[in-house]
Design a protein around this motif. Structure first.
Motif, PDB file in Angstrom:
ATOM      1  N   VAL A  61       0.818  -1.223   0.000  1.00 51.70           N
ATOM      2  CA  VAL A  61       0.000   0.000   0.000  1.00 51.70           C
ATOM      3  C   VAL A  61       0.847   1.267   0.000  1.00 51.70           C
ATOM      4  O   VAL A  61       0.320   2.357   0.190  1.00 51.70           O
ATOM      5  CB  VAL A  61      -0.980   0.019   1.197  1.00 51.70           C
ATOM      6  N   ALA A  62       2.141   1.131  -0.255  1.00 50.69           N
ATOM      7  CA  ALA A  62       3.047   2.278  -0.164  1.00 50.69           C
ATOM      8  C   ALA A  62       2.620   3.432  -1.064  1.00 50.69           C
ATOM      9  O   ALA A  62       2.836   4.596  -0.731  1.00 50.69           O
ATOM     10  CB  ALA A  62       4.473   1.843  -0.507  1.00 50.69           C
ATOM     11  N   ASP A  63       2.011   3.134  -2.204  1.00 48.64           N
ATOM     12  CA  ASP A  63       1.622   4.183  -3.146  1.00 48.64           C
ATOM     13  C   ASP A  63       0.116   4.400  -3.183  1.00 48.64           C
ATOM     14  O   ASP A  63      -0.415   4.908  -4.175  1.00 48.64           O
ATOM     15  CB  ASP A  63       2.120   3.822  -4.552  1.00 48.64           C
ATOM     16  N   SER A  64      -0.577   4.029  -2.114  1.00 50.25           N
ATOM     17  CA  SER A  64      -2.046   4.119  -2.080  1.00 50.25           C
ATOM     18  C   SER A  64      -2.497   5.009  -0.929  1.00 50.25           C
ATOM     19  O   SER A  64      -2.731   4.519   0.187  1.00 50.25           O
ATOM     20  CB  SER A  64      -2.659   2.723  -1.943  1.00 50.25           C
ATOM     21  N   PRO A  65      -2.631   6.310  -1.152  1.00 47.61           N
ATOM     22  CA  PRO A  65      -3.076   7.213  -0.080  1.00 47.61           C
ATOM     23  C   PRO A  65      -4.431   6.780   0.473  1.00 47.61           C
ATOM     24  O   PRO A  65      -5.331   6.398  -0.263  1.00 47.61           O
ATOM     25  CB  PRO A  65      -3.183   8.567  -0.790  1.00 47.61           C
ATOM     26  N   GLY A  66      -4.547   6.834   1.762  1.00 45.08           N
ATOM     27  CA  GLY A  66      -5.803   6.462   2.394  1.00 45.08           C
ATOM     28  C   GLY A  66      -5.866   5.028   2.855  1.00 45.08           C
ATOM     29  O   GLY A  66      -6.710   4.680   3.681  1.00 45.08           O
ATOM     30  N   LEU A  67      -4.987   4.169   2.332  1.00 42.17           N
ATOM     31  CA  LEU A  67      -4.883   2.804   2.827  1.00 42.17           C
ATOM     32  C   LEU A  67      -3.733   2.765   3.822  1.00 42.17           C
ATOM     33  O   LEU A  67      -2.583   3.023   3.463  1.00 42.17           O
ATOM     34  CB  LEU A  67      -4.632   1.807   1.685  1.00 42.17           C
ATOM     35  N   GLN A  68      -4.033   2.487   5.070  1.00 46.15           N
ATOM     36  CA  GLN A  68      -3.035   2.524   6.130  1.00 46.15           C
ATOM     37  C   GLN A  68      -2.921   1.166   6.810  1.00 46.15           C
ATOM     38  O   GLN A  68      -3.908   0.438   6.928  1.00 46.15           O
ATOM     39  CB  GLN A  68      -3.399   3.587   7.169  1.00 46.15           C
ATOM     40  N   VAL A  69      -1.719   0.854   7.257  1.00 48.09           N
ATOM     41  CA  VAL A  69      -1.470  -0.404   7.958  1.00 48.09           C
ATOM     42  C   VAL A  69      -1.460  -0.124   9.455  1.00 48.09           C
ATOM     43  O   VAL A  69      -0.822   0.819   9.913  1.00 48.09           O
ATOM     44  CB  VAL A  69      -0.130  -1.024   7.508  1.00 48.09           C
ATOM     45  N   ASP A  70      -2.171  -0.940  10.197  1.00 46.80           N
ATOM     46  CA  ASP A  70      -2.322  -0.769  11.641  1.00 46.80           C
ATOM     47  C   ASP A  70      -1.825  -2.046  12.318  1.00 46.80           C
ATOM     48  O   ASP A  70      -2.336  -3.133  12.053  1.00 46.80           O
ATOM     49  CB  ASP A  70      -3.798  -0.527  11.957  1.00 46.80           C
ATOM     50  N   ARG A  71      -0.849  -1.925  13.229  1.00 46.40           N
ATOM     51  CA  ARG A  71      -0.199  -3.094  13.813  1.00 46.40           C
ATOM     52  C   ARG A  71      -0.745  -3.471  15.188  1.00 46.40           C
ATOM     53  O   ARG A  71      -0.185  -4.323  15.870  1.00 46.40           O
ATOM     54  CB  ARG A  71       1.303  -2.867  13.900  1.00 46.40           C
ATOM     55  N   ARG A  72      -1.833  -2.897  15.622  1.00 43.19           N
ATOM     56  CA  ARG A  72      -2.271  -3.041  17.013  1.00 43.19           C
ATOM     57  C   ARG A  72      -2.515  -4.502  17.408  1.00 43.19           C
ATOM     58  O   ARG A  72      -2.259  -4.878  18.553  1.00 43.19           O
ATOM     59  CB  ARG A  72      -3.498  -2.183  17.282  1.00 43.19           C
ATOM     60  N   GLU A  73      -3.019  -5.338  16.516  1.00 41.32           N
ATOM     61  CA  GLU A  73      -3.282  -6.719  16.906  1.00 41.32           C
ATOM     62  C   GLU A  73      -1.989  -7.518  17.076  1.00 41.32           C
ATOM     63  O   GLU A  73      -1.948  -8.466  17.867  1.00 41.32           O
ATOM     64  CB  GLU A  73      -4.215  -7.391  15.899  1.00 41.32           C
ATOM     65  N   LEU A  74      -0.949  -7.142  16.366  1.00 40.51           N
ATOM     66  CA  LEU A  74       0.351  -7.805  16.542  1.00 40.51           C
ATOM     67  C   LEU A  74       0.952  -7.481  17.897  1.00 40.51           C
ATOM     68  O   LEU A  74       1.719  -8.271  18.455  1.00 40.51           O
ATOM     69  CB  LEU A  74       1.315  -7.398  15.428  1.00 40.51           C
ATOM     70  N   ASP A  75       0.614  -6.317  18.425  1.00 38.33           N
ATOM     71  CA  ASP A  75       1.182  -5.876  19.699  1.00 38.33           C
ATOM     72  C   ASP A  75       0.345  -6.310  20.898  1.00 38.33           C
ATOM     73  O   ASP A  75       0.758  -6.091  22.041  1.00 38.33           O
ATOM     74  CB  ASP A  75       1.310  -4.341  19.706  1.00 38.33           C
ATOM     75  N   ARG A  76      -0.789  -6.919  20.649  1.00 41.89           N
ATOM     76  CA  ARG A  76      -1.680  -7.304  21.737  1.00 41.89           C
ATOM     77  C   ARG A  76      -1.566  -8.809  21.984  1.00 41.89           C
ATOM     78  O   ARG A  76      -1.634  -9.605  21.047  1.00 41.89           O
ATOM     79  CB  ARG A  76      -3.120  -6.939  21.372  1.00 41.89           C
ATOM     80  N   ALA A  77      -1.371  -9.203  23.216  1.00 43.86           N
ATOM     81  CA  ALA A  77      -1.224 -10.612  23.550  1.00 43.86           C
ATOM     82  C   ALA A  77      -2.550 -11.348  23.399  1.00 43.86           C
ATOM     83  O   ALA A  77      -3.624 -10.746  23.469  1.00 43.86           O
ATOM     84  CB  ALA A  77      -0.700 -10.758  24.978  1.00 43.86           C
ATOM     85  N   GLY A  78      -2.456 -12.652  23.204  1.00 42.54           N
ATOM     86  CA  GLY A  78      -3.643 -13.484  23.128  1.00 42.54           C
ATOM     87  C   GLY A  78      -4.278 -13.482  21.757  1.00 42.54           C
ATOM     88  O   GLY A  78      -3.763 -12.869  20.806  1.00 42.54           O
ATOM     89  N   PRO A  79      -5.415 -14.164  21.605  1.00 39.23           N
ATOM     90  CA  PRO A  79      -6.116 -14.213  20.319  1.00 39.23           C
ATOM     91  C   PRO A  79      -6.510 -12.813  19.843  1.00 39.23           C
ATOM     92  O   PRO A  79      -6.800 -11.932  20.645  1.00 39.23           O
ATOM     93  CB  PRO A  79      -7.358 -15.064  20.626  1.00 39.23           C
ATOM     94  N   SER A  80      -6.532 -12.638  18.538  1.00 31.32           N
ATOM     95  CA  SER A  80      -6.835 -11.327  17.955  1.00 31.32           C
ATOM     96  C   SER A  80      -8.345 -11.186  17.765  1.00 31.32           C
ATOM     97  O   SER A  80      -8.871 -11.382  16.663  1.00 31.32           O
ATOM     98  CB  SER A  80      -6.101 -11.167  16.620  1.00 31.32           C
ATOM     99  N   TYR A  81      -9.023 -10.847  18.840  1.00 30.00           N
ATOM    100  CA  TYR A  81     -10.470 -10.683  18.777  1.00 30.00           C
ATOM    101  C   TYR A  81     -10.809  -9.309  18.210  1.00 30.00           C
ATOM    102  O   TYR A  81     -10.346  -8.274  18.711  1.00 30.00           O
ATOM    103  CB  TYR A  81     -11.085 -10.827  20.171  1.00 30.00           C
ATOM    104  N   MET A  82     -11.659  -9.281  17.180  1.00 31.52           N
ATOM    105  CA  MET A  82     -12.010  -8.020  16.541  1.00 31.52           C
ATOM    106  C   MET A  82     -12.751  -7.093  17.488  1.00 31.52           C
ATOM    107  O   MET A  82     -12.607  -5.864  17.401  1.00 31.52           O
ATOM    108  CB  MET A  82     -12.848  -8.286  15.283  1.00 31.52           C
ATOM    109  N   VAL A  83     -13.519  -7.637  18.408  1.00 27.95           N
ATOM    110  CA  VAL A  83     -14.247  -6.765  19.329  1.00 27.95           C
ATOM    111  C   VAL A  83     -13.274  -5.931  20.163  1.00 27.95           C
ATOM    112  O   VAL A  83     -13.542  -4.747  20.459  1.00 27.95           O
ATOM    113  CB  VAL A  83     -15.202  -7.585  20.224  1.00 27.95           C
TER     114      VAL A  83
END
Length: 218
Positions: A61-83
């Motif tokens: 997405v390097a050349d796609s304004p408005g599409l952003q990468v968010d790493r928060r689930e990688l930094d959170r322990a345990g299963p990646s629950y969307m809620v």
């Protein structure tokens, strides 16, 4: 409005990227967050670690304004629950409309998601479908939230359900991994930058291919 699009992205491919671009435009989003999960609750642990999947997303997405990468689930322990992800995003953006985008296959299993009904406390839910997709049978909880005009999603901060047809590219990450393991070229299924990263780090090879690459320094 902020869109949320989660997944393993193992690897990210044009199926992900095309739908991401389409919904960003259709819903006039200020940004769409692509969020790679650390530990998916409903499937096996990805065979490529989160930092590498994150790196491939950044390249894609390097050349796609408005599409952003968010790493928060990688930094959170345990299963990646969307809620949990939506709760955190809502706390950070109390005055912003949030939309969670999921595919029709994921929607079919929504009732198995952790605290799935609470998703609507924090965001709208948009199901990305193929054209001519018919509405499935749904429990009353979902039927009561259904809306037929995406402009209605701007009237409140969350709680509505909408179905949106998008271009259906028949590409899957599993297909790409299998092609690479078979020694075939995945070009035109995912960005060249991502393919170069996969080759540089020798990802998705069979055990035999991995041994041969290490022996030949490829």
């Amino acid at each position: 409005m902020i869109g949320i699009y989660g997944g393993t992205f193992n690897p990210v491919h044009y199926g992900h990227l095309r739908t991401a671009l389409e919904v960003k435009e259709l819903f006039e989003l200020d940004q769409l967050r692509l969020i790679p999960c650390r530990l998916p609750p409903h499937r096996d642990q990805p065979d490529v670690d989160g930092e590498m999947r994150l790196a491939m997303l950044h390249l894609a997405v390097a050349d796609s304004p408005g599409l952003q990468v968010d790493r928060r689930e990688l930094d959170r322990a345990g299963p990646s629950y969307m809620v949990d992800t939506l709760q955190a995003l809502r706390a950070e953006n109390p005055d912003t409309r949030l939309i969670l985008f999921i595919g029709a296959d994921a929607f079919a299993g929504l009732e198995s998601w952790h605290q799935w009904q609470r998703l609507f406390d924090y965001a709208h839910l948009v199901v990305m479908t193929r054209p001519a997709y018919g509405l499935p049978d749904m429990p009353a909880f979902l039927c009561q939230r259904l809306c037929e005009d995406r402009r209605q999603l701007r009237q409140q901060f969350g709680g509505r359900l909408f179905f949106q047809a998008v271009t259906g590219l028949d590409i899957s990450a599993t297909q790409i991994r299998n092609l690479i393991r078979a020694g075939r070229d995945p070009q035109f299924l995912l960005p060249d930058r991502v393919i170069a990263y996969i080759r540089q780090h020798q990802l998705y090879l069979s055990s035999t291919q991995d041994i041969e690459c290490k022996q030949n320094n490829c």
